[in-house]
Scaffold this active site. Structure first.
Site, PDB file in Angstrom:
ATOM      1  N   TYR A  23       0.834  -1.190   0.000  1.00 18.10           N
ATOM      2  CA  TYR A  23       0.000   0.000   0.000  1.00 18.10           C
ATOM      3  C   TYR A  23       0.877   1.252   0.000  1.00 18.10           C
ATOM      4  CZ  TYR A  23      -3.601  -3.361   1.479  1.00 18.10           C
ATOM      5  OH  TYR A  23      -4.447  -4.440   1.572  1.00 18.10           O
ATOM      6  N   HIS A  42       0.325 -12.164   0.666  1.00 20.03           N
ATOM      7  CA  HIS A  42      -0.533 -11.213  -0.039  1.00 20.03           C
ATOM      8  C   HIS A  42      -0.572 -11.482  -1.543  1.00 20.03           C
ATOM      9  CE1 HIS A  42      -1.520  -6.600  -0.431  1.00 20.03           C
ATOM     10  NE2 HIS A  42      -2.595  -7.359  -0.551  1.00 20.03           N
TER      11      HIS A  42
END
Length: 344
Positions: free
Chosen positions: A52, A136
């Protein structure tokens, strides 16, 4: 090590990293503060990732957490993408985030890479430990995950470095395979168990229920369509197909008949399944965080759900989040809060 008890509403911290629009440091800090205020005396749940904003989400979250009691929040981050500084002449691949630090993402599922990625996250977050670590978006890297990535993460769990481990992605079929094959405590499944999608109900959730694996849902608004079903609204990050737009608008109309905002119904719906323990919702400002909390707390009459079934807007075989069902599921999770999340 027991899986931490998760608050039922968590803050997804991708927007803190300038996802699609710029957010100031002050706005990011106010967003986190609003999430703590909404949690009251209970712990807050905060989820982030190196991906992010190339570390910016973790950095901003770390500054917002400075000085707070570590027992006042549950924290998760992710591994699989290691960050490195850019070489001279390189430009960052921002992947939807703006004004990111001069870093690059590198897929790395080696034991050393997993360790280095987690250490980098801890440094940016300014904490000694996180509670949950997810591998992820690994759907295209399964050989490496099975060979080194998950064993490295499992070793960190056995050493007590992290409390719980799992996977986070939006491909529920791959999650189902991983849960079936591996000793997974918790999964973060985005966008596949919503008012518009039942994919995870058919493939992932039965395996999680059988294995005792906890489920955190993300993407309850399907990236925006279930928040505001207007023409051009996004669905899975692209403009929604006309058929899905009409269905979302029809669901919103039925919700309005019962005095329920569509967002409130979308937040409540995933808790119909007993494996779902928490919903992560992003916010890019304090007002959005407060609105999420208000929508989550909104009373919903039980009559809404069968009405959606009767009008063909929900399938007849899916579970419904009747108040008694949601309460029973929450009580079951509370009773099991000290146990391990999967078969050992």
């Amino acid at each position: 090590m027991p899986v931490p008890a998760l608050p039922r509403l968590g803050l997804g911290c991708a927007p803190l990293a300038n996802l699609y629009r710029a957010v100031s440091d002050e706005e990011a800090e106010a967003t986190v503060a609003a999430a703590f205020d909404a949690a009251g005396d209970a712990p807050a749940y905060l989820d982030t990732a190196p991906h992010y904003g190339l570390g910016r989400s973790e950095e901003r979250l770390g500054r917002a957490l400075a000085g707070r009691d570590r027992a006042s929040y549950v924290l998760s981050t992710k591994v699989g993408r290691r960050l490195r500084d850019l070489e001279p002449g390189e430009s960052p691949d921002e992947q939807g985030f703006t004004d990111s630090p001069r870093r690059a993402r590198v897929w790395d599922f080696s034991a050393g890479g997993i360790q280095a990625t987690l250490e980098g996250s801890l440094n940016r977050l300014g904490v000694d430990s996180v509670d949950i670590v997810y591998l992820h978006d690994v759907e295209d890297h399964l050989p490496e995950v099975y060979a080194t990535g998950f064993p490295a993460l499992a070793a960190l769990r056995e050493q007590g470095v992290v409390k719980a481990i799992g996977f986070g992605m939006n491909v529920s079929g791959v999650l189902a395979r991983l849960v079936a094959d591996l000793d997974v405590d918790v999964v973060l499944c985005a966008g596949r168990w919503t008012l518009l999608e039942r994919t995870a109900y058919d493939d992932l959730l039965p395996v999680c229920e059988r294995r005792g694996t906890k489920v955190v849902v993300g993407g309850v608004y399907n990236s925006g369509l279930l928040a505001d079903p207007r023409p051009g609204a996004p669905y899975n990050y692209t403009p929604a197909p006309e058929e899905l737009l009409r269905r979302a608008q029809s669901i919103a109309a039925v919700c309005a008949e019962f005095g329920v905002p569509l967002r409130a119904a979308a937040l409540r719906y995933p808790f119909a399944h007993p494996s779902v323990v928490s919903a992560l919702v992003g916010a890019a400002g304090a007002a959005e965080a407060r609105d999420n909390a208000a929508m989550f707390a909104r009373p919903i009459p039980d009559e809404l759900w069968p009405a959606l079934v009767e009008r063909g807007l929900l399938d007849a075989d899916v579970p419904l989040p009747l108040s008694s069902v949601v309460a029973a599921n929450a009580a079951g999770h509370a009773a099991a809060a000290g146990g391990n999340g999967g078969e050992r």
